[in-house]
Enzyme design. Sequence first.
Site, PDB file in Angstrom:
ATOM      1  N   LYS A 209      40.138  -7.810 -24.957  1.00  0.00           N
ATOM      2  CA  LYS A 209      40.978  -6.667 -24.586  1.00  0.00           C
ATOM      3  C   LYS A 209      42.220  -7.160 -23.840  1.00  0.00           C
ATOM      4  O   LYS A 209      43.337  -6.771 -24.132  1.00  0.00           O
ATOM      5  CB  LYS A 209      40.150  -5.707 -23.724  1.00  0.00           C
ATOM      6  CG  LYS A 209      40.929  -4.530 -23.227  1.00  0.00           C
ATOM      7  CD  LYS A 209      40.036  -3.571 -22.441  1.00  0.00           C
ATOM      8  CE  LYS A 209      40.886  -2.577 -21.684  1.00  0.00           C
ATOM      9  NZ  LYS A 209      40.113  -1.641 -20.891  1.00  0.00           N
ATOM     10  N   GLU A 215      36.867 -17.714 -20.910  1.00  0.00           N
ATOM     11  CA  GLU A 215      35.865 -18.138 -21.889  1.00  0.00           C
ATOM     12  C   GLU A 215      36.400 -17.979 -23.315  1.00  0.00           C
ATOM     13  O   GLU A 215      36.321 -18.888 -24.143  1.00  0.00           O
ATOM     14  CB  GLU A 215      34.592 -17.271 -21.755  1.00  0.00           C
ATOM     15  CG  GLU A 215      33.788 -17.512 -20.494  1.00  0.00           C
ATOM     16  CD  GLU A 215      34.216 -16.626 -19.328  1.00  0.00           C
ATOM     17  OE1 GLU A 215      35.369 -16.148 -19.324  1.00  0.00           O
ATOM     18  OE2 GLU A 215      33.390 -16.426 -18.425  1.00  0.00           O
ATOM     19  N   GLY A 269      36.013  -2.198 -21.766  1.00  0.00           N
ATOM     20  CA  GLY A 269      35.436  -3.309 -22.540  1.00  0.00           C
ATOM     21  C   GLY A 269      34.000  -3.045 -22.957  1.00  0.00           C
ATOM     22  O   GLY A 269      33.618  -3.240 -24.112  1.00  0.00           O
ATOM     23  N   ARG A 270      33.170  -2.554 -22.020  1.00  0.00           N
ATOM     24  CA  ARG A 270      31.752  -2.371 -22.325  1.00  0.00           C
ATOM     25  C   ARG A 270      31.470  -1.140 -23.177  1.00  0.00           C
ATOM     26  O   ARG A 270      30.323  -0.867 -23.531  1.00  0.00           O
ATOM     27  CB  ARG A 270      30.926  -2.372 -21.039  1.00  0.00           C
ATOM     28  CG  ARG A 270      31.416  -1.428 -19.956  1.00  0.00           C
ATOM     29  CD  ARG A 270      30.731  -1.711 -18.625  1.00  0.00           C
ATOM     30  NE  ARG A 270      31.264  -0.921 -17.529  1.00  0.00           N
ATOM     31  CZ  ARG A 270      32.337  -1.257 -16.805  1.00  0.00           C
ATOM     32  NH1 ARG A 270      33.011  -2.360 -17.098  1.00  0.00           N
ATOM     33  NH2 ARG A 270      32.736  -0.495 -15.809  1.00  0.00           N
ATOM     34  N   GLU A 355      27.316  -3.049 -14.984  1.00  0.00           N
ATOM     35  CA  GLU A 355      28.731  -3.263 -14.658  1.00  0.00           C
ATOM     36  C   GLU A 355      29.365  -1.927 -14.253  1.00  0.00           C
ATOM     37  O   GLU A 355      30.306  -1.886 -13.462  1.00  0.00           O
ATOM     38  CB  GLU A 355      29.473  -3.887 -15.852  1.00  0.00           C
ATOM     39  CG  GLU A 355      30.783  -4.548 -15.481  1.00  0.00           C
ATOM     40  CD  GLU A 355      31.360  -5.473 -16.562  1.00  0.00           C
ATOM     41  OE1 GLU A 355      31.093  -6.681 -16.535  1.00  0.00           O
ATOM     42  OE2 GLU A 355      32.072  -4.973 -17.447  1.00  0.00           O
ATOM     43  N   HIS A 386       2.846  -8.820 -24.199  1.00  0.00           N
ATOM     44  CA  HIS A 386       2.184 -10.109 -23.968  1.00  0.00           C
ATOM     45  C   HIS A 386       2.974 -10.965 -22.994  1.00  0.00           C
ATOM     46  O   HIS A 386       2.726 -12.154 -22.881  1.00  0.00           O
ATOM     47  CB  HIS A 386       2.005 -10.848 -25.300  1.00  0.00           C
ATOM     48  CG  HIS A 386       1.136 -10.095 -26.247  1.00  0.00           C
ATOM     49  ND1 HIS A 386      -0.235 -10.241 -26.284  1.00  0.00           N
ATOM     50  CD2 HIS A 386       1.441  -9.146 -27.170  1.00  0.00           C
ATOM     51  CE1 HIS A 386      -0.733  -9.428 -27.209  1.00  0.00           C
ATOM     52  NE2 HIS A 386       0.268  -8.750 -27.755  1.00  0.00           N
ATOM     53  N   LYS A 514      35.330 -15.312 -10.773  1.00  0.00           N
ATOM     54  CA  LYS A 514      36.309 -15.858 -11.727  1.00  0.00           C
ATOM     55  C   LYS A 514      37.393 -16.618 -10.978  1.00  0.00           C
ATOM     56  O   LYS A 514      37.786 -17.704 -11.358  1.00  0.00           O
ATOM     57  CB  LYS A 514      36.993 -14.716 -12.502  1.00  0.00           C
ATOM     58  CG  LYS A 514      36.160 -14.082 -13.590  1.00  0.00           C
ATOM     59  CD  LYS A 514      37.053 -13.120 -14.379  1.00  0.00           C
ATOM     60  CE  LYS A 514      36.260 -12.137 -15.196  1.00  0.00           C
ATOM     61  NZ  LYS A 514      37.085 -11.088 -15.782  1.00  0.00           N
TER      62      LYS A 514
HETATM   63  O1  F6P Z   1      33.123  -9.393 -17.259  1.00  0.00           O
HETATM   64  C1  F6P Z   1      34.283  -8.691 -16.983  1.00  0.00           C
HETATM   65  C2  F6P Z   1      34.971  -8.216 -18.232  1.00  0.00           C
HETATM   66  O2  F6P Z   1      36.200  -7.727 -17.827  1.00  0.00           O
HETATM   67  C3  F6P Z   1      34.195  -7.170 -19.011  1.00  0.00           C
HETATM   68  O3  F6P Z   1      34.288  -5.903 -18.476  1.00  0.00           O
HETATM   69  C4  F6P Z   1      34.792  -7.331 -20.359  1.00  0.00           C
HETATM   70  O4  F6P Z   1      34.013  -6.716 -21.326  1.00  0.00           O
HETATM   71  C5  F6P Z   1      34.836  -8.833 -20.470  1.00  0.00           C
HETATM   72  O5  F6P Z   1      35.195  -9.254 -19.170  1.00  0.00           O
HETATM   73  C6  F6P Z   1      35.750  -9.403 -21.504  1.00  0.00           C
HETATM   74  O6  F6P Z   1      37.073  -9.031 -21.310  1.00  0.00           O
HETATM   75  P1  F6P Z   1      38.158  -9.181 -22.433  1.00  0.00           P
HETATM   76  O7  F6P Z   1      37.769  -8.356 -23.592  1.00  0.00           O
HETATM   77  O8  F6P Z   1      39.446  -8.745 -21.799  1.00  0.00           O
HETATM   78  O9  F6P Z   1      38.221 -10.639 -22.828  1.00  0.00           O
END
Ligand code: F6P
Length: 548
Positions: A209, A215, A269-270, A355, A386, A514
């Site tokens: 987003k 990452e 995002g979520r 979150e 189990h 972060k």
């Molecule tokens: O973990 C924090 C967060 O901002 C989430 O809310 C989001 O889904 C994720 O990082 C990834 O963010 P982006 O889509 O901006 O890479």
Amino acid sequence: MALKATNPTTTDSWKKLQSHFKSVKSKHLKDLFKSDAERANDLTIEWEDFYVDFSKNRITKETLDLLFELANELNLKDAISKYFKGDIINVTEGRAVLHTALRAPNDKTVLVDGINVIPKVHNVKQKIKAFTDSVVNGIHKGFTGKTITDVVNIGIGGSDLGPAMVVDSLQFYKNHLNTHFVSNVDGDHYNEIIKRLNPETTLLVIVSKTFTTQETLSNANSIRTWFLETQPKEAVSKHFVAVSTNIESVKDFGIDEDNIFPMKDWVGGRFSLWSAVGLSISLALGYKNFESLLDGAYKMDEHFRTSDFKDNIPVTSALLTIWYNNFFNAESEAIIPYTQYLNQFATYLQQGIMESNGKSVDRDGNKISYQTGTIIWGEPGTNSQHAFFQLIHQGTKLIPTDFIGYVESLHGNKEHHDKLMSNYFAQTEALMNGKTEAEVLSELQDQLLTEEAIKELLPFKVFDGNKPTTSLLIQKLTPESLGKLIAMYEHKIFVQGIIWNVFSYDQFGVELGKQLAKSILKELNEGVLTSNHDASTQRLLTFYKKNC
Ligand code: F6P
């Protein structure tokens, strides 16, 4: 207009619930059923292909009435209308919360800053459809003219968990494309995936987003390097596409504007799998199935938006969480799907729920003095039986559990399905009824044990029971029914946030780690450790540096 901010514990209905709790807390579910022949009927909501039985919860009809009174006192109806209308309810980020607009039909109007967003939503959907069709039908080819065989989604959090969960859950409906998900910044993750791939037949979908996430950008850069080891630069446009709100940064990365699937900042995002973030879903399942998923979610939106609270599945389910969390002091909730397909469902919901409502400051900025967001966990049954069910049955903690089961199995193996579902039904009965001393005694006597052996064993074999469960029985796992189920939990999150008086749609809590990781990385890269760390971290870093 902003949401009203009221401390729920100061309301009249909360006080009534507190005194009502005293009369309900020691009641056994078995007795509640004995004293009310209509209980199962009255506490079940049937809607479309959903049968949701709330009767094995430690409530009476009065509990529900008081919880609905609480919802009314906290203006839930008004909040729901603001949510759907596109009011700025994500106040701390100054945004609307409009994942519901992503599944609304073409003829709806949802205004953001006075502009109807629905036409643009449908334009993006058309773009997703056209691209999906051309990849699935083999019209979109790789640079060397080969057909695309593999799709890699590169994203994390909401840009990974939703698409990964849906593709895995609906694998029965999948087409020939192999779909992979790279999320962790751990280089071993992407290496394990690309080692099996041919760049000539691979489509890379970068999903972020913000297009700033460490990452995702690290993985995207490394995968582009891998790609360019064997392919020319001009091949990038045939193999890389991106989903983002940050068009400029995507272009700087080297992706053509035509290959960008835009999304809006009013999609959290979520909650974004319904947007272009769902491109991998559409590619893996075909656009028609993606649209059915959205249609299912829209049906749940309408159910949630228009039903009376007493007939409303997300509202009832959310209020029960409040009941257990704030009155019984339960700390976690388990979500147990009786289908291996929903293997990733609890993991996906962990982000959505934790979150969103893992907050300790109220909507007025005050520190909160009551419990908010619950801990979510779970694994499919029967495997979980189990693994950790022992603790739910006989442990000291109260763990309200959602059981999700399906009437029909997808491959139609009735023999297996009946065994699976017998376990689903049996567990909720066992959790509720438990096993009394008298029952254990008679069982042990039947085994012809000595009186002494019976006396020794008996206390360990007693189950208190009275463990609350909600049974969701759905006709069949389809894209549409999964859309309904996900949307049900999304609305549950919303209702809980309203009652707990928190802002559910920001996530500042993930920022601090972060920031620190960035400065630690700088120290590691420069080979100079600062003395700004505590003694423990300092020693850990020194040990790492010395041995890596
Ligand atoms: O973990 C924090 C967060 O901002 C989430 O809310 C989001 O889904 C994720 O990082 C990834 O963010 P982006 O889509 O901006 O890479």
